[in-house]
Design an enzyme around this catalytic site. Structure first.
Site, PDB file in Angstrom:
ATOM      1  CG  HIS A   6      26.403  49.557  65.290  1.00 14.67           C
ATOM      2  ND1 HIS A   6      27.772  49.424  65.429  1.00 14.67           N
ATOM      3  CD2 HIS A   6      26.100  48.917  64.129  1.00 14.67           C
ATOM      4  CE1 HIS A   6      28.252  48.755  64.395  1.00 14.67           C
ATOM      5  NE2 HIS A   6      27.268  48.423  63.589  1.00 14.67           N
ATOM      6  CD  GLU A   7      22.810  46.835  63.870  1.00  8.50           C
ATOM      7  OE1 GLU A   7      22.756  46.968  62.627  1.00  8.50           O
ATOM      8  OE2 GLU A   7      23.754  46.256  64.437  1.00  8.50           O
TER       9      GLU A   7
ATOM     10  CG  HIS B 193      24.376  49.720  59.697  1.00  5.43           C
ATOM     11  ND1 HIS B 193      25.440  49.656  58.808  1.00  5.43           N
ATOM     12  CD2 HIS B 193      24.758  48.986  60.768  1.00  5.43           C
ATOM     13  CE1 HIS B 193      26.411  48.915  59.334  1.00  5.43           C
ATOM     14  NE2 HIS B 193      26.030  48.504  60.530  1.00  5.43           N
TER      15      HIS B 193
ATOM     16  CD  GLN C 120      25.103  45.528  58.840  1.00  4.92           C
ATOM     17  OE1 GLN C 120      24.239  45.503  59.699  1.00  4.92           O
ATOM     18  NE2 GLN C 120      26.341  45.115  59.064  1.00  4.92           N
TER      19      GLN C 120
ATOM     20  N   GLY D 283      23.415  42.175  65.795  1.00  2.49           N
ATOM     21  CA  GLY D 283      22.551  43.147  65.134  1.00  2.49           C
ATOM     22  C   GLY D 283      22.820  43.143  63.636  1.00  2.49           C
TER      23      GLY D 283
ATOM     24  CB  CYS E  79      30.300  46.707  61.892  1.00  2.00           C
ATOM     25  SG  CYS E  79      28.999  46.864  60.652  1.00  2.00           S
ATOM     26  CG  LEU E  80      27.646  40.931  61.594  1.00  3.97           C
ATOM     27  CD1 LEU E  80      26.293  40.290  61.360  1.00  3.97           C
ATOM     28  CD2 LEU E  80      28.672  39.893  62.040  1.00  3.97           C
TER      29      LEU E  80
HETATM   30 NI    NI Z   1      27.115  47.296  61.834  1.00  2.00          NI
END
Ligand code: NI
Length: 187
Positions: A149-150, A153, A64, A59, A107-108
């Site tokens: 989660h996304e 963000h 991000q 995701g 998370c990236l």
């Molecule tokens: Ni994330």
């Protein structure tokens, strides 16, 4: 007909976008609703997908990659070429179940850190797809968690803000070179 946002699911040596990491202010800034779903936006979607696959993610949210738009991409089956990615524009949560479940998240933007997070088991979300078509989706398990989660963000919220075990949180963040001062606990 393949979607206009379809990309090959592979790692690129030079992904088109730079992922921002914890401590970067852009991750905490508010996002704006997308007003026009056009070919420029679909190009951004393709670049986000290529960047996500290159980083081994499932995701990615626009903030991000320093884009303050309400846009997320998700693919819970990155190794399955037949599974189309999910593109959500202006997503809004319509319903969350009362049932809560715990699972590990990463998370990236916080590479290396994986911690348990409690989330509602089922989420119902309304959004527009990559052609501007309004859709709704009810999701559970990994997909339901990923969607929550996304969407977080897009509101400047990170999964570490939900972690209840503060000792584990501080330890893990330190281990990967992140400051605990970047945590903004929810509620
Ligand atoms: Ni994330």
């Amino acid at each position: 007909m393949p979607s206009e946002v379809a990309v090959e699911k592979k790692k690129l040596k030079n992904p088109p976008l730079d992922i921002r990491y914890l401590g970067d202010r852009v991750l905490r800034q508010p996002t704006k609703r997308v007003v026009k779903v056009d070919s420029d936006l679909r190009q951004l979607v393709r670049e986000m997908l290529q960047t996500m696959y290159s980083a081994d993610g499932i995701g990615l949210a626009a903030p991000q990659v320093a884009v303050q738009k309400q846009l997320i991409v998700i693919d819970c089956e990155p190794d399955n070429a037949a599974n189309p990615p999910l593109v959500m524009i202006n997503p809004s949560i319509k319903e969350l179940s009362r049932d809560i479940c715990v699972a590990q998240e990463g998370c990236l933007s916080i590479p290396g850190v994986y911690l348990d997070v409690k989330r509602p088991q089922v989420v119902e979300v309304a959004y527009k797809d990559e052609y501007g078509c309004p859709r709704t989706l009810k999701a559970t398990e990994l997909l339901g968690r990923c969607i929550q989660h996304e969407i977080d963000h897009l509101n400047g919220v990170l999964f570490i803000d939900h972690v209840e075990n503060t000792l584990a949180l501080t330890t893990e963040l330190a281990k990967y070179g992140f400051s605990p001062q970047n945590v903004k606990p929810v509620a």
